[in-house]
Each structure stands twice: as C-alpha cells, then as structure tokens.
Design an enzyme around this catalytic site. Structure first.
Site, PDB file in Angstrom:
ATOM      1  N   HIS A   1      17.395 -20.370  -7.396  1.00  0.00           N
ATOM      2  CA  HIS A   1      17.722 -20.742  -6.018  1.00  0.00           C
ATOM      3  C   HIS A   1      16.481 -20.849  -5.143  1.00  0.00           C
ATOM      4  O   HIS A   1      16.569 -20.710  -3.922  1.00  0.00           O
ATOM      5  CB  HIS A   1      18.707 -19.728  -5.425  1.00  0.00           C
ATOM      6  CG  HIS A   1      20.036 -19.726  -6.098  1.00  0.00           C
ATOM      7  ND1 HIS A   1      20.949 -20.756  -5.957  1.00  0.00           N
ATOM      8  CD2 HIS A   1      20.603 -18.840  -6.961  1.00  0.00           C
ATOM      9  CE1 HIS A   1      22.017 -20.494  -6.680  1.00  0.00           C
ATOM     10  NE2 HIS A   1      21.840 -19.341  -7.298  1.00  0.00           N
TER      11      HIS A   1
ATOM     12  N   ARG B   1      -3.817   9.656   5.555  1.00  0.00           N
ATOM     13  CA  ARG B   1      -2.888   9.018   6.488  1.00  0.00           C
ATOM     14  C   ARG B   1      -3.272   7.571   6.770  1.00  0.00           C
ATOM     15  O   ARG B   1      -2.460   6.806   7.288  1.00  0.00           O
ATOM     16  CB  ARG B   1      -2.853   9.808   7.801  1.00  0.00           C
ATOM     17  CG  ARG B   1      -2.356  11.225   7.651  1.00  0.00           C
ATOM     18  CD  ARG B   1      -2.598  12.030   8.904  1.00  0.00           C
ATOM     19  NE  ARG B   1      -1.737  11.636   9.986  1.00  0.00           N
ATOM     20  CZ  ARG B   1      -0.562  12.189  10.273  1.00  0.00           C
ATOM     21  NH1 ARG B   1      -0.100  13.161   9.516  1.00  0.00           N
ATOM     22  NH2 ARG B   1       0.153  11.784  11.290  1.00  0.00           N
TER      23      ARG B   1
ATOM     24  N   TRP C   1      -6.132   4.437  13.238  1.00  0.00           N
ATOM     25  CA  TRP C   1      -5.571   3.257  12.574  1.00  0.00           C
ATOM     26  C   TRP C   1      -5.283   2.255  13.687  1.00  0.00           C
ATOM     27  O   TRP C   1      -4.458   2.508  14.564  1.00  0.00           O
ATOM     28  CB  TRP C   1      -4.310   3.637  11.818  1.00  0.00           C
ATOM     29  CG  TRP C   1      -3.728   2.552  10.972  1.00  0.00           C
ATOM     30  CD1 TRP C   1      -4.153   2.145   9.748  1.00  0.00           C
ATOM     31  CD2 TRP C   1      -2.568   1.765  11.282  1.00  0.00           C
ATOM     32  NE1 TRP C   1      -3.339   1.139   9.268  1.00  0.00           N
ATOM     33  CE2 TRP C   1      -2.356   0.891  10.187  1.00  0.00           C
ATOM     34  CE3 TRP C   1      -1.690   1.705  12.357  1.00  0.00           C
ATOM     35  CZ2 TRP C   1      -1.322  -0.022  10.146  1.00  0.00           C
ATOM     36  CZ3 TRP C   1      -0.650   0.793  12.328  1.00  0.00           C
ATOM     37  CH2 TRP C   1      -0.478  -0.052  11.217  1.00  0.00           C
TER      38      TRP C   1
ATOM     39  N   ASN D   1      -2.346   9.599  18.964  1.00  0.00           N
ATOM     40  CA  ASN D   1      -1.617   8.942  17.886  1.00  0.00           C
ATOM     41  C   ASN D   1      -0.340   8.382  18.484  1.00  0.00           C
ATOM     42  O   ASN D   1       0.402   9.105  19.150  1.00  0.00           O
ATOM     43  CB  ASN D   1      -1.293   9.937  16.766  1.00  0.00           C
ATOM     44  CG  ASN D   1      -0.542   9.288  15.615  1.00  0.00           C
ATOM     45  OD1 ASN D   1      -0.477   8.074  15.514  1.00  0.00           O
ATOM     46  ND2 ASN D   1       0.041  10.111  14.754  1.00  0.00           N
ATOM     47  N   GLY D   2      -0.065   7.091  18.259  1.00  0.00           N
ATOM     48  CA  GLY D   2       1.148   6.480  18.802  1.00  0.00           C
ATOM     49  C   GLY D   2       0.819   5.212  19.563  1.00  0.00           C
ATOM     50  O   GLY D   2      -0.271   4.654  19.458  1.00  0.00           O
TER      51      GLY D   2
ATOM     52  N   CYS E   1      -2.720   7.669  12.491  1.00  0.00           N
ATOM     53  CA  CYS E   1      -3.896   8.346  13.030  1.00  0.00           C
ATOM     54  C   CYS E   1      -3.806   9.855  12.833  1.00  0.00           C
ATOM     55  O   CYS E   1      -2.727  10.433  12.811  1.00  0.00           O
ATOM     56  CB  CYS E   1      -4.021   8.051  14.515  1.00  0.00           C
ATOM     57  SG  CYS E   1      -3.934   6.313  14.950  1.00  0.00           S
TER      58      CYS E   1
ATOM     59  N   LYS F   1       3.879  -2.634  -4.569  1.00  0.00           N
ATOM     60  CA  LYS F   1       2.715  -1.879  -5.022  1.00  0.00           C
ATOM     61  C   LYS F   1       1.530  -2.803  -5.281  1.00  0.00           C
ATOM     62  O   LYS F   1       0.395  -2.496  -4.920  1.00  0.00           O
ATOM     63  CB  LYS F   1       3.049  -1.100  -6.292  1.00  0.00           C
ATOM     64  CG  LYS F   1       3.827   0.166  -6.077  1.00  0.00           C
ATOM     65  CD  LYS F   1       2.951   1.217  -5.406  1.00  0.00           C
ATOM     66  CE  LYS F   1       3.802   2.343  -4.848  1.00  0.00           C
ATOM     67  NZ  LYS F   1       4.535   1.971  -3.620  1.00  0.00           N
TER      68      LYS F   1
ATOM     69  N   GLU G   1       9.829  -2.975  -5.623  1.00  0.00           N
ATOM     70  CA  GLU G   1       8.816  -1.926  -5.510  1.00  0.00           C
ATOM     71  C   GLU G   1       7.551  -2.290  -6.274  1.00  0.00           C
ATOM     72  O   GLU G   1       6.430  -2.048  -5.798  1.00  0.00           O
ATOM     73  CB  GLU G   1       9.388  -0.602  -6.023  1.00  0.00           C
ATOM     74  CG  GLU G   1       8.389   0.523  -6.201  1.00  0.00           C
ATOM     75  CD  GLU G   1       7.724   0.974  -4.914  1.00  0.00           C
ATOM     76  OE1 GLU G   1       6.806   1.807  -5.001  1.00  0.00           O
ATOM     77  OE2 GLU G   1       8.084   0.484  -3.817  1.00  0.00           O
TER      78      GLU G   1
ATOM     79  N   LYS H   1      -0.477   6.113   5.768  1.00  0.00           N
ATOM     80  CA  LYS H   1       0.439   6.909   4.951  1.00  0.00           C
ATOM     81  C   LYS H   1       1.722   7.223   5.706  1.00  0.00           C
ATOM     82  O   LYS H   1       2.810   7.126   5.163  1.00  0.00           O
ATOM     83  CB  LYS H   1      -0.255   8.209   4.523  1.00  0.00           C
ATOM     84  CG  LYS H   1       0.588   9.089   3.610  1.00  0.00           C
ATOM     85  CD  LYS H   1       0.875   8.390   2.297  1.00  0.00           C
ATOM     86  CE  LYS H   1       1.673   9.255   1.341  1.00  0.00           C
ATOM     87  NZ  LYS H   1       2.062   8.513   0.131  1.00  0.00           N
TER      88      LYS H   1
ATOM     89  N   GLU I   1       0.169  -3.961  -1.937  1.00  0.00           N
ATOM     90  CA  GLU I   1      -0.436  -2.896  -1.152  1.00  0.00           C
ATOM     91  C   GLU I   1      -1.875  -2.596  -1.556  1.00  0.00           C
ATOM     92  O   GLU I   1      -2.742  -2.421  -0.696  1.00  0.00           O
ATOM     93  CB  GLU I   1       0.384  -1.603  -1.299  1.00  0.00           C
ATOM     94  CG  GLU I   1       1.668  -1.556  -0.515  1.00  0.00           C
ATOM     95  CD  GLU I   1       2.384  -0.242  -0.719  1.00  0.00           C
ATOM     96  OE1 GLU I   1       2.799   0.358   0.288  1.00  0.00           O
ATOM     97  OE2 GLU I   1       2.512   0.211  -1.871  1.00  0.00           O
TER      98      GLU I   1
END
Length: 606
Positions: free
Chosen positions: A501, A27, A74, A98-99, A2, A482, A478, A601, A485
């Site tokens: 496996h 963010r 958010w 925020n939090g 946020c 990506k 990664e 973010k 995301e």
C-alpha cells in the site's frame, strides 16, 4: 533533558559541580556551564559541546567559591552556543532552568520596554531579569522569586544563586523534576538522585508547584500557594550507584547485555514461578474493567503497542493505545470503568504526565509502569507497576524497554486469568514461557558477532525498512527507531501487510529490508511480503527461527536465526537483535552512541 545541580558546600564547589554534571550526561545535552560565588560575586563559566570543553576552561581559571549551580543544556530556544548556555545571569543573580517558559516572548517584550538588556536567545533569560527586577524594587531574594513564579507559564525546574548570598540557594519546580539533597552543614539541589549521589543518599522530591529556600542549615519548602509544607525525606540508591561502563565500549551495549538479568528480576516480581501464577497487581480488578487505555511516548509507546496485542488476545480486553503528545489534547471520552496505563522510563515525561492527569480527571484509575519509583508519574498514579531495570544511561532505551514488556506481559496474563479467558493450565504455560526469557536472551546475545558483521553492510546505506506482523510489528517500529536514533540512517517500520500500500515503491537493490518473522500463525503471510521484496531486488535481512528459515526458502542478505519460543515471548527476545543491529551500525558510522545528537534521555518539556 537538561540537568541541574546546586551546592552549598564546605569546600570549593566548581569541580564538584562538574563531576555531578557528568552523572547527568545521560539525560542529553549540547552545552554546559557553572556559576559560583567568588567573594560574594557571581562568576560564570560556560562552554558549548561536551563537558570536557567546560573542564578545559575550568583548568585555566581559579574557582574557589563554596556555593554554586551547574547545568547541562539541551537546546530548545536558541542554538547550542556558549552565549545561550546556562547559567544565565544579571548583576544580581544567576539561574539555571530545565523546561520551557511558554510566555517568555511577552515577558521579554515588557522587560525590554522597561530597559532590561538581553544577551541570549533563550526563554530562561527572562527569568533572570524578572527576578532581578523584583530585587531592584527592594524585595528579598525569597520574595522576589515567589513574586516571579506566578508570572511564568509553562514547565520549569529552576535554581538561583544570588550576589552577596553565600548561604542561599532557591529552587522551584512546575512540571520538570527537582530534588533536595540533605548533607551535614551542606545542602544540594539536583535534577535527580543520580546527580546528588556523590553527596548524599537522603533526598526529598519536590511536589509539583513547590519551591524551596536552601541554607547550609537545611531547607524550607513552600507549596504553590506560598504555604510552608513538609515533604518526605527518602533514602535513595543514587549515592551508591556508579556510572560505569565496565568492560563495555558504550553504556548502550552494556545495558543490552544486562537484559537477561533485568528481565529475570522484573518477571520474578510479577510472577509466582513456583506455582505458575501471574500476580494481579494490587488495586486492579480486571473483571470489572471494560476498556483499557495505554499512553506513552517513543520506545515506551511501542511497549504499550505490544501490550495491546497481549491484552486483547489473552484477556479479551479492548485497548486504546495513544501517543501521549496526541492523547493529551484529543479530549478522548474515557469509560468510568476503564483503566489507564501510562508508561515512562523516567516517570517525568511531560506529555505522559499530562495524559495521566487528564485520565485521572476523567475518573479513570491510573496504573504507571515506571523505572523511577520516586518520580512524579509514580507518585501521582493510583497503582505503581515498577520495572526493575536500574539506571539506564544510554539515551536509546534498551533494558528499560524489555523490562516494560516484562511487566506488561505478566499483567496481561494476570488479566486473562482474572477475566476467565485463561484457564489455570493456560496461565501456567504462559508463566513458564515467560520464565524462559532470560535463558533465551542469553542465547541471542551469543549472536553478537554475526550481527556486528552484518552491521558493516547496513552502515553503507542511507535508508532501511523494517517489517513485521502481529507483535512483531511494534518491534519493527522499535528497530527502525533505534537505527534512526543512534546511526542517523533514515528507517521506517511498517506492518508487513501494508508493504503493497505504498512502501513497496521504495524497494530496489539499494534498500535493505529487515523482516522480523518468528515462525508463528502469521508467518506464511509475512513470507508473501518477503517474496514481493525479493522480486524487486530488495535485500532482505530475516530475523526468524530455524523453522522460519526453512519455511521461507528465500535468498537473503543475511538470516539471523533465533531459538524457537512461544509466541508470547517473541517481542522480548526479538528486541535484542534489532538493538544490536542498530548499535553496531552506529559504531561503524562513528556516531555518539550513548548521547546521539538532538536527543535527550528524559523529555520533560513538550
């Protein structure tokens, strides 16, 4: 996460609040709102979705107040609706947050029992009612906030606007970041320097537990014990930074193309290129260290995972690598002769910050790889290892990741030399290899059109596997992250040797498999895994070099041929094609590339 902005201004603040919130869009958010003081009364305007929805509402109403607060939310508690959007308000005040208030249920139950009526599903609304209850008891705004902060458990950054108080804002932080901006007969609060950038370049970062009373004449800062304290005023580049995509369609692709320059700047900070020497970070005696602990989240964790291979191979230094959200609760015993490295782009990641504090409590020296040098993690670490990536706006990290790899690679070489594992000749070769990375990255970026064409095919699938060995394994992880995301295609990364496996059960003609395989000492092993995929009709996308292409001798859906390069630099260079593949796939899918759904973010809550 946020975003918060607060302004005590000289002109109508509503458009200024919205412009500042635009600078905080990177963010991540799913609703937005502002509150201004109109003739002494708090007036709110909120909207779900993007800021353009808030702007459309603002265009239909007059907002002339000179004091106000704004927020991009958010969602954590409650759906991303207008009803749950910030600011939250009572008849006495408005607040943005925020939090996460961890004990909000208990507080809400007690407040409702006392007759307070709630209209949202959020944890934040309890803060508004809690402070209002103190005001109704006759306390001043300052005393009401101070009395309420002690009742809150969890992490927060808060900004309050009060009825009838045109020259007052109060802010507080515990865990989540908050900064003061200094103006001329104006004052500001913001989540970071980027939010404050249009107004001032003089910023004070509140320490954890601080709270502040702002008037247009200045700021009075108090610590958690209520004692007035002084905090440093710093000059920041946030004011001059312009959030601009340039000629690029999205911030993400702009930041992908910035990597040669960013990596070049970062490596120049850690390497003496003229003499072929890796600089040992001040304050670290690698010869005296018996174990290294690396902790991070998300993409930063994968940078640390690559570094594990580097430190163990180049410096013969044992490395424990942990996801911060697990490490902070695992109560791992740490060596007094150990070094902990924490990695965070924002320097505010809640789990990573908690891990830092745990390691420090265990007597470890802390080195922080951070992109924001004024951040909480940077300030609390013993040693700063800055990345020079500049502001990264795209939620999916790209240039910050390769900048982190650059710092860690150079530091691993320095550790190897300091521990007597590498000779001066070895060090010189590795430094020269690292110095070639920007050139190699430029060459790989020329493959953009080929990768874009391949992404058209990838955009048609629902699932994808990524495989790699050695340092290519974290790059496979990664790459899968990506793709997940920003395109919302399900993808998983695996160590190539683990294919048989379990994951091999998924292979069929509809399953593309991205194989990251530079021609290195484990290449032949990876070829065996590719043959297992091919035998089951899997469609292989091979990312390799010319020698790897020739040695593989296997049919692929596509082969992306990169330049040949020393093994130490492959993670930095091979990161680019997996970034571009995810980017172009997401564009074809029509997703919001820079602000993918549900993501933020800077994750400043658990």
């Amino acid at each position: 996460m946020c975003g918060i902005i607060g302004i005590l201004g000289q002109t109508p603040v509503a458009p200024l609040l919205v412009d500042a919130l635009k600078r905080l869009e990177y963010r991540g958010y799913d609703s937005a709102g502002i509150a201004t003081l109109e003739d002494g009364h708090v007036e709110r305007l909120r909207a779900e979705g993007k800021l353009r929805n808030l702007e459309a509402k603002l265009a239909t109403v007059g907002r002339m107040g000179r004091s106000g607060i704004g927020h991009t939310r958010w969602a954590t508690h409650g759906a991303p609706t207008e009803r749950n959007a910030h600011p939250h308000a009572t008849d006495r005040l408005a607040v943005v947050h925020n939090g996460i208030i961890e004990n909000f249920r208990e507080l809400r139950r007690d407040l409702e029992a006392a007759g307070r009526v709630f209209v949202s599903d959020t944890d934040t609304e309890v803060v508004a009612h809690l402070v209002t209850a103190r005001l109704d008891e006759g306390m001043s705004p300052r005393d009401a906030v101070q009395a309420s902060l002690g009742a809150l458990e969890g992490a927060f950054a808060l900004a309050f606007l009060f009825e009838g108080e045109d020259d007052l804002l109060i802010g507080a932080r515990r865990g989540s970041p908050l900064a003061i901006g200094w103006g001329s007969n104006e004052m500001f609060l913001g989540s970071d320097a980027i939010a404050l950038g249009p107004f001032t370049d003089e910023v004070t970062y509140l320490d954890d537990g601080d709270w502040v009373v702002l008037t247009r004449a200045g700021a009075t800062i108090y610590d958690a014990a209520g004692q007035e304290v002084g905090r440093v005023v710093t000059r920041t580049q946030g004011a001059t930074y312009v959030v601009d995509k340039g000629n690029h369609r999205h911030f993400m692709v702009k930041e992908i193309h910035e990597q040669p320059e960013v990596v070049g700047h970062t490596l120049a900070h850690y390497l003496d290129l003229a003499n072929g020497i890796a600089k040992v970070p001040s304050g670290i005696d690698f010869a005296a260290i018996d174990r290294l602990s690396i902790t991070a989240c998300g993409t930063a964790y994968y940078a640390g995972f690559v570094a594990k291979y580097w430190f163990e191979r180049l410096a013969r230094l044992p490395v424990d690598i942990d996801i911060a959200s697990e490490f902070r609760y695992r109560e791992q015993p740490l060596s007094r002769n150990g070094l902990s490295i924490v990695i965070s782009q924002s320097g505010e990641t809640a789990d990573t910050l908690a891990s830092l504090r745990y390691a420090k409590g265990e007597g470890q020296k802390i080195a922080a790889v951070v992109n924001v040098q004024e951040s909480t993690i940077a300030r609390e670490a013993d040693i700063r290892l800055p990345t020079l990536a500049g502001a990264e706006i795209g939620v999916a990290s790209t240039k910050a990741f390769t900048a982190q790899l650059s710092v860690l690679a150079a530091t691993a070489v320095a550790a190897g030399k300091a521990r007597g594992v590498l000779s001066a000749e070895d060090e010189g070769k590795l430094v020269r290899a690292l110095s070639e990375v920007p050139r190699l990255m430029h060459q790989v970026l020329k493959l953009d059109e080929q990768i874009e064409a391949l992404a058209r095919e990838l955009a048609k699938v629902k699932h994808c596997l990524y495989l790699g060995r050695g340092t290519s394994y974290p790059i496979a992880l990664e790459g899968a992250l990506k793709l997940k995301e920003i395109s919302y295609i399900h993808a998983e990364g695996y160590a190539a040797g683990e294919l048989k496996h379990g994951p091999i059960a998924l292979i069929d003609e509809d399953m593309p498999v991205v194989v990251i395989a530079p021609y290195d000492r484990v290449f032949e092993k990876t070829v065996s895994n590719m043959q297992e995929v091919a035998a089951r009709g899997g469609r292989i996308i091979l990312i390799t070099d010319r020698k790897g292409q020739e040695a593989a001798a296997i049919d692929t859906l596509a082969t992306i041929i990169l330049p040949e390069m020393p093994a130490i630099v492959t993670p930095l260079v091979y990161a680019i094609p997996v970034q571009l593949l995810a980017y172009h796939t997401a564009v074809f899918m029509g997703t919001d590339v820079d602000q993918p759904r549900n993501l933020a973010k800077s994750v400043t809550v658990e």
